[in-house]
Every structure is written in C-alpha cells, then in structure tokens.
Design a protein around this motif. Structure first.
Motif, PDB file in Angstrom:
ATOM      1  N   UNK A  93      52.997  25.687  39.922  1.00  0.00           N
ATOM      2  CA  UNK A  93      51.755  25.441  40.093  1.00  0.00           C
ATOM      3  C   UNK A  93      51.506  26.424  41.224  1.00  0.00           C
ATOM      4  N   UNK A  94      52.138  26.618  42.172  1.00  0.00           N
ATOM      5  CA  UNK A  94      51.882  27.387  43.407  1.00  0.00           C
ATOM      6  C   UNK A  94      51.881  28.755  42.888  1.00  0.00           C
ATOM      7  N   UNK A  95      52.689  29.405  41.881  1.00  0.00           N
ATOM      8  CA  UNK A  95      52.988  30.691  41.502  1.00  0.00           C
ATOM      9  C   UNK A  95      51.564  30.929  40.609  1.00  0.00           C
ATOM     10  N   UNK A  96      50.928  29.932  39.899  1.00  0.00           N
ATOM     11  CA  UNK A  96      49.919  30.242  38.899  1.00  0.00           C
ATOM     12  C   UNK A  96      48.609  30.261  40.036  1.00  0.00           C
ATOM     13  N   UNK A  97      48.586  29.243  40.933  1.00  0.00           N
ATOM     14  CA  UNK A  97      47.455  29.447  41.794  1.00  0.00           C
ATOM     15  C   UNK A  97      47.239  30.760  42.574  1.00  0.00           C
ATOM     16  N   UNK A  98      48.580  31.205  43.053  1.00  0.00           N
ATOM     17  CA  UNK A  98      48.571  32.735  43.807  1.00  0.00           C
ATOM     18  C   UNK A  98      48.121  33.773  42.663  1.00  0.00           C
ATOM     19  N   UNK A  99      48.528  33.732  41.537  1.00  0.00           N
ATOM     20  CA  UNK A  99      48.273  34.428  40.558  1.00  0.00           C
ATOM     21  C   UNK A  99      46.839  34.542  40.176  1.00  0.00           C
ATOM     22  N   UNK A 100      46.143  33.662  39.998  1.00  0.00           N
ATOM     23  CA  UNK A 100      44.806  33.215  39.763  1.00  0.00           C
ATOM     24  C   UNK A 100      43.778  33.912  40.942  1.00  0.00           C
ATOM     25  N   UNK A 101      44.409  33.640  42.240  1.00  0.00           N
ATOM     26  CA  UNK A 101      43.634  33.908  43.313  1.00  0.00           C
ATOM     27  C   UNK A 101      43.544  35.495  43.340  1.00  0.00           C
ATOM     28  N   UNK A 102      44.885  35.986  43.151  1.00  0.00           N
ATOM     29  CA  UNK A 102      45.229  37.511  43.173  1.00  0.00           C
ATOM     30  C   UNK A 102      44.310  38.100  42.181  1.00  0.00           C
ATOM     31  N   UNK A 103      44.201  37.675  40.882  1.00  0.00           N
ATOM     32  CA  UNK A 103      43.287  38.100  39.722  1.00  0.00           C
ATOM     33  C   UNK A 103      42.052  38.274  40.119  1.00  0.00           C
ATOM     34  N   UNK A 104      41.272  37.302  40.722  1.00  0.00           N
ATOM     35  CA  UNK A 104      39.965  37.098  41.049  1.00  0.00           C
ATOM     36  C   UNK A 104      39.826  38.314  42.202  1.00  0.00           C
ATOM     37  N   UNK A 105      40.718  38.459  43.156  1.00  0.00           N
ATOM     38  CA  UNK A 105      40.363  39.282  44.269  1.00  0.00           C
ATOM     39  C   UNK A 105      40.498  40.876  43.602  1.00  0.00           C
ATOM     40  N   UNK A 106      41.291  40.974  42.702  1.00  0.00           N
ATOM     41  CA  UNK A 106      41.476  42.433  42.199  1.00  0.00           C
ATOM     42  C   UNK A 106      39.984  42.540  41.529  1.00  0.00           C
TER      43      UNK A 106
END
Length: 56
Positions: A8-21
């Motif tokens: 869950x933490x990995x998914x959350x970080x991935x989504x946040x990174x995708x939004x930032x990019x």
C-alpha cells in the motif's frame, strides 16, 4: 510492517510520484503547479479536489 502495508505504501508513493511528474511535464508552469499540489496535500485538500484548487 506486514506485506500488505508495504504494498500500500509503495502504491501511494507511486501515485504521488506520477502526479508530480505529470504536474511538471504536462503543464507550462509545472514547478508552480507542483508547489501548489504539495501545499494542498499538506493542508488536507482531498486528492480529488486538487485539480480544481490548483487549476490543473
């Protein structure tokens, strides 16, 4: 931490990174948008409302 929490933490970080990019590359003033999104998240704006708050 158990496996599900780490996933869950990995998914959350991935989504946040995708939004930032997307915020940096997908708009003409990406750094300002990224800063706005960071402030909105820190101040408790829901992720679904960030689009309207920051004018993405």
């Amino acid at each position: 931490m158990d496996k599900d929490t780490l996933k869950g933490l990995a998914i959350l970080i991935g989504v946040a990174l995708a939004v930032a990019i997307f915020a940096v590359l997908g708009t003409e003033n990406g750094v300002q948008k990224l800063y706005c999104m960071g402030r909105a998240i820190l101040h408790g704006v829901s992720i679904t409302n960030i689009h309207s708050v920051c004018g993405l």
